[in-house]
Design an enzyme around this catalytic site. Sequence first.
Site, short mmCIF file in Angstrom:
data_model
loop_
_atom_site.label_atom_id
_atom_site.label_comp_id
_atom_site.label_asym_id
_atom_site.label_seq_id
_atom_site.Cartn_x
_atom_site.Cartn_y
_atom_site.Cartn_z
N TYR A 24 0.85 -1.20 0.00
CA TYR A 24 0.00 0.00 0.00
C TYR A 24 0.89 1.26 0.00
O TYR A 24 0.62 2.24 -0.68
CB TYR A 24 -0.90 0.00 1.24
CG TYR A 24 -1.74 1.24 1.39
CD1 TYR A 24 -2.92 1.40 0.65
CD2 TYR A 24 -1.36 2.27 2.25
CE1 TYR A 24 -3.68 2.55 0.77
CE2 TYR A 24 -2.12 3.42 2.37
CZ TYR A 24 -3.29 3.55 1.63
OH TYR A 24 -4.04 4.70 1.74
N GLN A 128 -2.30 19.29 5.78
CA GLN A 128 -2.69 18.98 4.39
C GLN A 128 -4.20 18.83 4.32
O GLN A 128 -4.79 18.08 5.11
CB GLN A 128 -2.02 17.68 3.93
CG GLN A 128 -2.47 17.20 2.54
CD GLN A 128 -3.59 16.19 2.60
OE1 GLN A 128 -3.71 15.43 3.57
NE2 GLN A 128 -4.44 16.16 1.58
N TYR A 130 -7.60 17.74 2.39
CA TYR A 130 -8.44 17.15 1.35
C TYR A 130 -9.82 17.74 1.59
O TYR A 130 -10.30 17.76 2.74
CB TYR A 130 -8.52 15.62 1.50
CG TYR A 130 -7.46 14.84 0.74
CD1 TYR A 130 -7.10 15.18 -0.55
CD2 TYR A 130 -6.85 13.73 1.33
CE1 TYR A 130 -6.14 14.45 -1.25
CE2 TYR A 130 -5.89 13.00 0.64
CZ TYR A 130 -5.55 13.36 -0.66
OH TYR A 130 -4.61 12.64 -1.34
N THR A 156 -4.30 19.70 -1.32
CA THR A 156 -4.00 18.67 -2.32
C THR A 156 -5.11 18.60 -3.36
O THR A 156 -6.28 18.40 -3.02
CB THR A 156 -3.82 17.30 -1.64
OG1 THR A 156 -2.81 17.42 -0.67
CG2 THR A 156 -3.44 16.23 -2.65
N LYS A 255 -0.90 21.60 -3.85
CA LYS A 255 -0.09 20.40 -4.07
C LYS A 255 -0.64 19.59 -5.24
O LYS A 255 -1.84 19.31 -5.31
CB LYS A 255 -0.09 19.53 -2.79
CG LYS A 255 0.70 18.24 -2.91
CD LYS A 255 0.90 17.62 -1.53
CE LYS A 255 1.76 16.37 -1.58
NZ LYS A 255 1.02 15.16 -1.93
N HIS A 279 2.81 12.85 -7.07
CA HIS A 279 2.22 12.06 -5.98
C HIS A 279 2.97 10.73 -5.80
O HIS A 279 2.37 9.71 -5.47
CB HIS A 279 0.73 11.82 -6.26
CG HIS A 279 -0.13 11.81 -5.02
ND1 HIS A 279 -0.98 12.83 -4.69
CD2 HIS A 279 -0.27 10.89 -4.04
CE1 HIS A 279 -1.62 12.53 -3.55
NE2 HIS A 279 -1.20 11.35 -3.14
N ARG A 282 1.57 7.58 -7.51
CA ARG A 282 0.43 6.93 -6.87
C ARG A 282 -0.90 7.36 -7.46
O ARG A 282 -1.94 6.84 -7.08
CB ARG A 282 0.43 7.23 -5.37
CG ARG A 282 1.63 6.69 -4.65
CD ARG A 282 1.69 7.21 -3.22
NE ARG A 282 0.65 6.69 -2.37
CZ ARG A 282 0.68 5.51 -1.78
NH1 ARG A 282 1.70 4.71 -1.97
NH2 ARG A 282 -0.31 5.11 -1.01
C1 LIG Z 1 1.20 5.82 2.00
C2 LIG Z 1 1.07 7.17 1.38
C3 LIG Z 1 -0.04 7.95 1.66
C4 LIG Z 1 -0.17 9.24 1.11
N1 LIG Z 1 -1.22 10.02 1.48
C5 LIG Z 1 -1.31 11.30 1.02
C6 LIG Z 1 -2.35 12.16 1.47
O1 LIG Z 1 -3.19 11.78 2.27
N2 LIG Z 1 -2.37 13.42 0.98
C7 LIG Z 1 -1.43 13.89 0.09
O2 LIG Z 1 -1.48 15.05 -0.31
N3 LIG Z 1 -0.44 13.08 -0.35
C8 LIG Z 1 -0.35 11.81 0.11
N4 LIG Z 1 0.68 11.00 -0.31
C9 LIG Z 1 1.66 11.53 -1.28
C10 LIG Z 1 2.83 12.18 -0.55
O3 LIG Z 1 2.43 13.33 0.16
C11 LIG Z 1 3.93 12.57 -1.52
O4 LIG Z 1 3.42 13.43 -2.52
C12 LIG Z 1 4.60 11.36 -2.19
O5 LIG Z 1 4.64 10.29 -1.30
C13 LIG Z 1 6.00 11.76 -2.63
O6 LIG Z 1 6.69 10.68 -3.19
P1 LIG Z 1 7.71 9.74 -2.36
O7 LIG Z 1 6.86 8.87 -1.50
O8 LIG Z 1 8.40 8.99 -3.42
O9 LIG Z 1 8.60 10.65 -1.55
C14 LIG Z 1 0.82 9.72 0.23
C15 LIG Z 1 1.94 8.92 -0.07
C16 LIG Z 1 2.08 7.67 0.50
C17 LIG Z 1 3.30 6.87 0.19
#
Ligand SMILES: Cc1cc2nc3c(=O)[nH]c(=O)nc-3n(C[C@H](O)[C@H](O)[C@H](O)COP(=O)(O)O)c2cc1C
Length: 382
Positions: A24, A128, A130, A156, A255, A279, A282
């Site tokens: 995940y 952050q 949402y 975001t 973001k 992101h 993701r």
């Molecule tokens: C498990 C997980 C949950 C995340 N949840 C959010 C979130 O709730 N809100 C958000 O803006 N970004 C979320 N992100 C994205 C991160 O803020 C970030 O943009 C991203 O992880 C950056 O890439 P990196 O993991 O390779 O450093 C999430 C990333 C991961 C890995």
Amino acid sequence: MKPLNVADYRRAAKKRLPRGMFEYIDRGTEDEVGLRGIRTRLDATKLEQCILNDVAKPDTSTVIFGEKLPLPVIISPTAVAGLVWHDGEVQLARAARAAGIPFCVATQSMTSMEDIAARAAGTNLWFQLYVFEDRQLTRDLLRRAKALGIRNLLFTADTPRSPKKEWNTRNGFGIPIKPTLAGGLDVLVHPRWSVSVMLRYLMTTGMPTYAHYPPEYRTRITRALVWDNVRLARRLTWEDFSEIRREWDGNLILKGVLSPADAERAMLHGADGIVVSCHGGRNLDSAPVALDALPRIADVVAGRMTVLADSGIRRGSDIVKYLAAGADAVLIGRAPLYGTAAAGEAGATGVIEILREELDHCMAFTGRTRLSEIGRDAIWPT
Ligand SMILES: Cc1cc2nc3c(=O)[nH]c(=O)nc-3n(C[C@H](O)[C@H](O)[C@H](O)COP(=O)(O)O)c2cc1C
């Protein structure tokens, strides 16, 4: 052996976490083209080596939104960080505090911003956002953040749908977590996590929940969201951004910007900063890699607002590459999560310390004595 790099922490996290949970965090969407592209692009970017400069003590500090930071790094918001370690968000916040860098609390955090502020007092917290379908609930979140003295709000905007993360579907892991036989076995064969995280929650505060959801709507993470008003807004427009701008008198940072046109619009709508982000691979699998999008966006912004960036940072040299491409500072998502999953606060601290040391080394090898010397010319032309 003590972890030597972020990859070592990742391996330790993989051992400790149930597979569904590890994937995940770790994996991307659809065919993971985006995720692979981020790493490939970072690796293909070469830095200019410069010799015979006095690099005895490179200065890694910077000023972001008027605050001096010892490192150009902010811990990114990551939903459900509280599941990788008991009170994972508090551990991350304490590690950020020890390093003197900000920690951005996620809307979908397992621990509320108030609890984090109380139990990691003195941390430089960001929040952050949402946006919920029910905008009044969103306004309540802003009010709470303001009451805590939070000054920096990350809005975001790059998640208009729940992304197609096929690994999670295959593993039966998602929010809500659906109990399955495979999932149960996965938990059983990872007793360290099951006992020290899940059992500990169950015996103290109970099954973790999305802590920022109002109690009357809060659902356990094992149940589907049944109320429309706490679903993330699907129709989110620049109007909504303007409305948040009117209500938030601190710094507002958008973001998920990947196009120069959107960066321009963000400025027109009063943003104080943006995060150039794909992101972490993701969301949109076909999105451009943030490092590629960054130079054109930085050119458009031309110093008129703060430019942050993230995705794929696992080495100090990755930080240098983002700064060289136009970022004022970077966000790190998975790297500190791997550290937290491996060893709680000490693991997150270990990751930040490794990145700090690698940043220092990379600055020394590239002959840069301060961050402002890391310009576009630091990138070797290919
Ligand atoms: C498990 C997980 C949950 C995340 N949840 C959010 C979130 O709730 N809100 C958000 O803006 N970004 C979320 N992100 C994205 C991160 O803020 C970030 O943009 C991203 O992880 C950056 O890439 P990196 O993991 O390779 O450093 C999430 C990333 C991961 C890995």
